[in-house]
Scaffold this motif. Structure first.
Motif, PDB file in Angstrom:
ATOM      1  N   UNK A   1     -22.847  27.979 -17.004  1.00 18.59           N
ATOM      2  CA  UNK A   1     -22.455  28.114 -15.599  1.00 18.59           C
ATOM      3  C   UNK A   1     -23.231  29.290 -15.020  1.00 18.59           C
ATOM      4  N   UNK A   2     -24.197  28.974 -14.182  1.00 16.09           N
ATOM      5  CA  UNK A   2     -25.001  30.004 -13.545  1.00 16.09           C
ATOM      6  C   UNK A   2     -24.268  30.506 -12.312  1.00 16.09           C
ATOM      7  N   UNK A   3     -24.124  31.815 -12.207  1.00 15.29           N
ATOM      8  CA  UNK A   3     -23.335  32.420 -11.140  1.00 15.29           C
ATOM      9  C   UNK A   3     -24.224  33.272 -10.256  1.00 15.29           C
ATOM     10  N   UNK A   4     -24.101  33.094  -8.952  1.00 13.86           N
ATOM     11  CA  UNK A   4     -24.831  33.941  -8.021  1.00 13.86           C
ATOM     12  C   UNK A   4     -23.901  34.403  -6.913  1.00 13.86           C
ATOM     13  N   UNK A   5     -24.193  35.577  -6.380  1.00 12.34           N
ATOM     14  CA  UNK A   5     -23.393  36.109  -5.290  1.00 12.34           C
ATOM     15  C   UNK A   5     -22.013  36.590  -5.689  1.00 12.34           C
ATOM     16  N   UNK A   6     -21.751  36.653  -6.963  1.00  9.46           N
ATOM     17  CA  UNK A   6     -20.420  37.039  -7.461  1.00  9.46           C
ATOM     18  C   UNK A   6     -20.547  38.454  -7.990  1.00  9.46           C
ATOM     19  N   UNK A   7     -20.263  39.432  -7.141  1.00  9.59           N
ATOM     20  CA  UNK A   7     -20.586  40.813  -7.485  1.00  9.59           C
ATOM     21  C   UNK A   7     -19.362  41.653  -7.799  1.00  9.59           C
ATOM     22  N   UNK A   8     -18.250  41.046  -8.067  1.00 12.27           N
ATOM     23  CA  UNK A   8     -17.023  41.791  -8.329  1.00 12.27           C
ATOM     24  C   UNK A   8     -17.059  42.431  -9.712  1.00 12.27           C
ATOM     25  N   UNK A   9     -16.630  43.669  -9.798  1.00 16.02           N
ATOM     26  CA  UNK A   9     -16.605  44.356 -11.091  1.00 16.02           C
ATOM     27  C   UNK A   9     -15.428  43.878 -11.936  1.00 16.02           C
ATOM     28  N   UNK A  10     -14.398  43.385 -11.292  1.00 22.38           N
ATOM     29  CA  UNK A  10     -13.237  42.854 -11.988  1.00 22.38           C
ATOM     30  C   UNK A  10     -13.096  41.380 -11.619  1.00 22.38           C
ATOM     31  N   UNK A  11     -13.077  40.522 -12.618  1.00 19.87           N
ATOM     32  CA  UNK A  11     -13.055  39.095 -12.317  1.00 19.87           C
ATOM     33  C   UNK A  11     -12.470  38.307 -13.471  1.00 19.87           C
ATOM     34  N   UNK A  12     -12.236  37.053 -13.195  1.00 16.32           N
ATOM     35  CA  UNK A  12     -11.801  36.093 -14.198  1.00 16.32           C
ATOM     36  C   UNK A  12     -12.644  34.834 -14.049  1.00 16.32           C
ATOM     37  N   UNK A  13     -13.182  34.368 -15.132  1.00 19.33           N
ATOM     38  CA  UNK A  13     -13.960  33.135 -15.129  1.00 19.33           C
ATOM     39  C   UNK A  13     -13.299  32.158 -16.095  1.00 19.33           C
ATOM     40  N   UNK A  14     -13.183  30.927 -15.651  1.00 20.52           N
ATOM     41  CA  UNK A  14     -12.441  29.923 -16.425  1.00 20.52           C
ATOM     42  C   UNK A  14     -13.220  28.615 -16.475  1.00 20.52           C
ATOM     43  N   UNK A  15     -13.165  27.959 -17.606  1.00 27.41           N
ATOM     44  CA  UNK A  15     -13.666  26.593 -17.734  1.00 27.41           C
ATOM     45  C   UNK A  15     -12.472  25.640 -17.651  1.00 27.41           C
ATOM     46  N   UNK A  16     -12.611  24.657 -16.759  1.00 25.48           N
ATOM     47  CA  UNK A  16     -11.624  23.596 -16.629  1.00 25.48           C
ATOM     48  C   UNK A  16     -12.282  22.272 -17.024  1.00 25.48           C
ATOM     49  N   UNK A  17     -11.461  21.298 -17.370  1.00 30.69           N
ATOM     50  CA  UNK A  17     -11.980  19.957 -17.612  1.00 30.69           C
ATOM     51  C   UNK A  17     -11.037  18.938 -16.990  1.00 30.69           C
ATOM     52  N   UNK A  18     -11.616  17.795 -16.660  1.00 30.27           N
ATOM     53  CA  UNK A  18     -10.820  16.724 -16.068  1.00 30.27           C
ATOM     54  C   UNK A  18     -11.235  15.394 -16.664  1.00 30.27           C
TER      55      UNK A  18
ATOM     56  N   UNK B   1      -9.288  25.312 -20.042  1.00 32.46           N
ATOM     57  CA  UNK B   1      -9.453  25.316 -21.488  1.00 32.46           C
ATOM     58  C   UNK B   1      -9.882  26.670 -22.050  1.00 32.46           C
ATOM     59  N   UNK B   2     -10.578  27.488 -21.265  1.00 34.77           N
ATOM     60  CA  UNK B   2     -11.040  28.779 -21.778  1.00 34.77           C
ATOM     61  C   UNK B   2     -11.234  29.735 -20.615  1.00 34.77           C
ATOM     62  N   UNK B   3     -10.865  30.982 -20.835  1.00 34.10           N
ATOM     63  CA  UNK B   3     -10.977  31.993 -19.785  1.00 34.10           C
ATOM     64  C   UNK B   3     -11.538  33.287 -20.368  1.00 34.10           C
ATOM     65  N   UNK B   4     -12.235  34.031 -19.514  1.00 37.48           N
ATOM     66  CA  UNK B   4     -12.788  35.319 -19.929  1.00 37.48           C
ATOM     67  C   UNK B   4     -12.779  36.255 -18.740  1.00 37.48           C
ATOM     68  N   UNK B   5     -12.504  37.531 -19.002  1.00 38.00           N
ATOM     69  CA  UNK B   5     -12.524  38.483 -17.899  1.00 38.00           C
ATOM     70  C   UNK B   5     -13.750  39.389 -18.005  1.00 38.00           C
TER      71      UNK B   5
ATOM     72  N   UNK C   1      -9.104  33.847 -23.594  1.00 35.59           N
ATOM     73  CA  UNK C   1      -7.911  33.071 -23.904  1.00 35.59           C
ATOM     74  C   UNK C   1      -8.320  31.606 -23.934  1.00 35.59           C
ATOM     75  N   UNK C   2      -7.625  30.841 -24.767  1.00 36.48           N
ATOM     76  CA  UNK C   2      -7.977  29.433 -24.947  1.00 36.48           C
ATOM     77  C   UNK C   2      -6.737  28.558 -24.898  1.00 36.48           C
TER      78      UNK C   2
END
Length: 126
Positions: free
Chosen positions: A22-39, A48-52, A58-59
């Motif tokens: 997942x290529x991310x641009x314009x996301x400049x927050x020092x504190x964040x949460x990124x998550x993978x979802x599936x459908x 399914x998976x998260x990272x801060x 967490x999974x």
């Protein structure tokens, strides 16, 4: 403008592996949460998976021990390594993000995430 773009989806046989990006641009927050979802087809989306920002993860129980979420700050890229895939895990995979760190007790609730990619398809054949 924040943009998330997934790649790496494809077809694999049951028991195989894929690595999503997942290529991310314009996301400049020092504190964040990124998550993978599936459908899966015809089903609702699930996280399914998260990272801060500090690398805490967490999974979903169903993928714990098989999936690995990671991030490369230098490349502004989020990854999901998926191993021992099953046909039931076919579907669209999305990355999502939000500022402010991961709300670990409610991390899988998708309404919390304002930034989403378009998804990448994964097909696992038996």
């Amino acid at each position: 403008q924040v943009q998330l773009m997934e790649s790496g989806g494809g077809s694999v046989q049951a028991g195989g592996s894929l690595r999503l990006s997942c290529s991310v641009s314009g996301f400049t927050y020092s504190s964040y949460c990124m998550v993978w979802f599936r459908q899966p087809p015809g089903k609702k989306r699930e996280g399914v998976a998260a990272i801060d920002n500090d690398g805490r993860t967490n999974y979903l129980d169903a993928v714990s021990g098989r999936f690995i979420i990671s991030q490369d700050h230098a490349k502004n890229t989020l990854y999901l390594q998926m191993n021992r895939l099953t046909p039931e895990e076919s579907g669209m995979y999305f990355c999502a993000g939000e500022r402010g760190g991961c709300p670990w007790t409610t991390v899988w609730l998708e309404y919390q995430y304002n930034y989403w990619g378009q998804g990448t398809p994964v097909t696992v054949s038996s």
